[in-house]
Design a protein around this motif. Structure first.
Motif, mmCIF file in Angstrom:
data_model
loop_
_atom_site.group_PDB
_atom_site.id
_atom_site.type_symbol
_atom_site.label_atom_id
_atom_site.label_comp_id
_atom_site.label_asym_id
_atom_site.label_seq_id
_atom_site.Cartn_x
_atom_site.Cartn_y
_atom_site.Cartn_z
ATOM 1 N N TRP A 50 -11.010 -7.342 0.623
ATOM 2 C CA TRP A 50 -10.938 -7.699 2.036
ATOM 3 C C TRP A 50 -9.856 -8.734 2.348
ATOM 4 O O TRP A 50 -9.116 -8.566 3.345
ATOM 5 C CB TRP A 50 -12.298 -8.169 2.521
ATOM 6 C CG TRP A 50 -12.325 -8.482 3.991
ATOM 7 C CD1 TRP A 50 -12.549 -9.691 4.580
ATOM 8 C CD2 TRP A 50 -12.101 -7.558 5.071
ATOM 9 N NE1 TRP A 50 -12.484 -9.600 5.943
ATOM 10 C CE2 TRP A 50 -12.203 -8.280 6.279
ATOM 11 C CE3 TRP A 50 -11.820 -6.204 5.124
ATOM 12 C CZ2 TRP A 50 -12.045 -7.694 7.513
ATOM 13 C CZ3 TRP A 50 -11.663 -5.609 6.368
ATOM 14 C CH2 TRP A 50 -11.775 -6.352 7.539
ATOM 15 N N PRO A 51 -9.703 -9.810 1.560
ATOM 16 C CA PRO A 51 -8.587 -10.732 1.843
ATOM 17 C C PRO A 51 -7.227 -10.045 1.768
ATOM 18 O O PRO A 51 -6.312 -10.404 2.524
ATOM 19 C CB PRO A 51 -8.729 -11.808 0.756
ATOM 20 C CG PRO A 51 -10.167 -11.759 0.365
ATOM 21 C CD PRO A 51 -10.554 -10.326 0.459
ATOM 22 N N LEU A 62 -2.722 -1.390 1.793
ATOM 23 C CA LEU A 62 -3.076 0.029 1.805
ATOM 24 C C LEU A 62 -4.034 0.362 0.662
ATOM 25 O O LEU A 62 -5.053 1.034 0.869
ATOM 26 C CB LEU A 62 -1.805 0.864 1.702
ATOM 27 C CG LEU A 62 -2.000 2.382 1.615
ATOM 28 C CD1 LEU A 62 -2.688 2.903 2.878
ATOM 29 C CD2 LEU A 62 -0.661 3.083 1.399
ATOM 30 N N LEU A 63 -3.727 -0.102 -0.538
ATOM 31 C CA LEU A 63 -4.579 0.200 -1.688
ATOM 32 C C LEU A 63 -5.959 -0.423 -1.532
ATOM 33 O O LEU A 63 -6.972 0.200 -1.881
ATOM 34 C CB LEU A 63 -3.913 -0.292 -2.969
ATOM 35 C CG LEU A 63 -2.706 0.514 -3.451
ATOM 36 C CD1 LEU A 63 -2.000 -0.199 -4.595
ATOM 37 C CD2 LEU A 63 -3.134 1.910 -3.889
ATOM 38 N N ALA A 64 -6.024 -1.651 -1.015
ATOM 39 C CA ALA A 64 -7.318 -2.307 -0.826
ATOM 40 C C ALA A 64 -8.152 -1.564 0.200
ATOM 41 O O ALA A 64 -9.362 -1.343 0.014
ATOM 42 C CB ALA A 64 -7.104 -3.754 -0.397
ATOM 43 N N ALA A 65 -7.513 -1.134 1.312
ATOM 44 C CA ALA A 65 -8.254 -0.389 2.335
ATOM 45 C C ALA A 65 -8.748 0.950 1.785
ATOM 46 O O ALA A 65 -9.902 1.350 2.029
ATOM 47 C CB ALA A 65 -7.364 -0.171 3.555
ATOM 48 N N LEU A 66 -7.907 1.652 1.046
ATOM 49 C CA LEU A 66 -8.319 2.923 0.456
ATOM 50 C C LEU A 66 -9.435 2.738 -0.560
ATOM 51 O O LEU A 66 -10.334 3.583 -0.672
ATOM 52 C CB LEU A 66 -7.116 3.604 -0.204
ATOM 53 C CG LEU A 66 -6.044 4.153 0.751
ATOM 54 C CD1 LEU A 66 -4.859 4.691 -0.047
ATOM 55 C CD2 LEU A 66 -6.638 5.237 1.636
ATOM 56 N N THR A 67 -9.399 1.632 -1.308
ATOM 57 C CA THR A 67 -10.451 1.362 -2.297
ATOM 58 C C THR A 67 -11.803 1.181 -1.609
ATOM 59 O O THR A 67 -12.815 1.766 -2.023
ATOM 60 C CB THR A 67 -10.102 0.109 -3.117
ATOM 61 O OG1 THR A 67 -8.865 0.334 -3.813
ATOM 62 C CG2 THR A 67 -11.185 -0.201 -4.129
ATOM 63 N N LEU A 68 -11.843 0.355 -0.560
ATOM 64 C CA LEU A 68 -13.101 0.145 0.161
ATOM 65 C C LEU A 68 -13.570 1.429 0.842
ATOM 66 O O LEU A 68 -14.776 1.735 0.849
ATOM 67 C CB LEU A 68 -12.922 -0.964 1.202
ATOM 68 C CG LEU A 68 -12.655 -2.368 0.639
ATOM 69 C CD1 LEU A 68 -12.424 -3.360 1.768
ATOM 70 C CD2 LEU A 68 -13.819 -2.825 -0.240
#
Length: 409
Positions: A50-51, A62-68
């Motif tokens: 999230w951070p 992008l990768l963090a959003a796709l992971t969640l």
């Protein structure tokens, strides 16, 4: 119908809940292990991702959003499939485990990419890379490009005939042209020796990666025939020869390489005089590696069908002719993968020679580290990358030669 509808409603509700809180729906459906796994994944990934979604680099966002997204979608869809499975629908019995594997694999892959991206950003952001790259020439050739020795740098072209000669020689050998292969390899090796000799004697003015490659080349060049000799000896029908070769191989395979280095480094000066650390480490590499090559050769010979030897002997070939013309050519083809692995290990073992002041790649890195003490991580990461590139390149070249030989057969 009412009970079935009620269970269906619970399954849908559990799936919807898992879209919001990963794992909660699985716990309601009784899938405790899967539910706990999703809950733990959410507790670990949200504080990390999230951070980054809010203020990270563009690709990390992008990768963090796709992971969640993958985590929540996977948890919700898996819970929905589990709810249908609890109704006993035959068409859905195999779909829930398959859905779970698919989404967990996707989520794990995205997490790995996210962590790799963060690591690369951190590494590239370290402050001392400029100073490390300013010393790049030392990593590759040691002090050869200093003003004192720069005029002799052209001798590095000696690597070219060695590579061409051995590569062409191996190709000819795989096509059953033994004598031309030997001649081409010998010519390439002699040309390389003539060109590289001034860099090594009477003083080693070359260092870094070039010195590591020279040590590895000399170790391969001399340990291979010596290892073949002892490997063949271990299969001898004469007990004395078999016993002597067995003692040689088993002793060296039981001794650490560092002990072999010090054995030659401390005692060779009594025979050859001072300034013999280069000769000592070459001898140590050859003797130590030949024991492992001998065991690979012995295994390759014993892997051949016994009928090959019996057929050759029935045609009137002597024992030596059978070994040279029938057994060894076939055995060496089968030994390519373990031999390549052993020679890659030999290249990495050259790093241990820095303990006796041989300035190969690791020795040069340690010298640079003494000068740039604030760049420890960058220096040895760059060193590790050079080792990886050479080792990986050797493995790819060997695989190409192996495939070409298989096509030629």
């Amino acid at each position: 119908m009412t009970a079935t509808g009620s269970r269906a409603g619970v399954g849908v509700g559990a799936g919807a809940l898992s879209f919001l809180i990963p794992g909660a729906g699985q716990l309601l459906l009784g899938a405790r292990l899967t539910g706990v796994q999703y809950l733990l994944a959410a507790l670990l990934l949200w504080p990390l991702a999230w951070p980054l979604v809010r203020s990270g680099p563009p690709e990390a966002r992008l990768l963090a959003a796709l992971t969640l997204l993958a985590l929540h979608l996977g948890a919700g869809l898996t819970a929905l499939e589990g709810g249908k499975r609890s109704l006993g629908l035959e068409s859905d019995l195999a779909r829930a485990p398959r859905s779970y594997r698919l989404w967990t694999t996707l989520t794990s892959g995205l997490v790995a990419l996210l962590l790799a991206d963060l690591f690369v950003h951190w590494v590239l952001g370290l402050p001392s890379w400029g100073r490390v790259f300013a010393s790049a020439q030392q990593f590759f050739v040691g002090r050869l490009f200093s003003d004192e020795y720069r005029a002799q740098a052209w001798h590095l072209w000696g690597f070219l005939p060695a590579v061409l000669g051995l590569g062409l020689g191996w190709t000819l050998f795989q096509r059953r042209q033994g004598r031309p292969a030997l001649i081409v390899s010998a010519v390439g090796t002699l040309l390389a020796a003539a060109l590289l000799w001034p860099l090594l004697f009477p003083t080693q003015i070359v260092g870094g990666l070039a010195m590591s490659l020279i040590l590895a080349f000399l170790g391969i060049l001399f340990s291979l025939p010596l290892g073949i000799l002892f490997g063949v000896g271990r299969t001898s029908e004469l007990p004395v020869i078999r016993g002597v070769c067995g003692v040689y191989v088993e002793f060296l395979r039981s001794v650490p390489f560092v002990a072999v280095i010090f054995l030659f480094y401390l005692n060779l000066p009594y025979a050859l005089g001072n300034n013999t650390q280069f000769q000592a480490v070459v001898l140590a590499l050859v003797i130590f590696t030949s024991a492992y090559v001998a065991e690979i050769v012995r295994a390759g010979i014993l892997a051949l069908p016994r009928g090959q030897v019996e057929a050759a002997r029935s045609l009137g070939l002597s024992g030596a002719q059978t070994m040279l013309k029938v057994v060894l050519p076939q055995a060496l083809q089968n030994m390519i993968p373990p031999l390549v692995g052993q020679f890659i290990s030999l290249f990495k073992d050259t790093s241990l020679t820095s303990i006796v002041a041989v300035l190969e790649l690791t020795g040069v890195a340690r010298g640079i580290q003494n000068r740039l003490s604030a760049a420890n991580f960058e220096i040895f990461l760059f060193t590790a990358l050079l080792y990886f590139l050479v080792a990986y390149g050797l493995s790819r070249v060997a695989r190409a030669l192996e495939q070409r030989g298989a096509a030629a057969r």
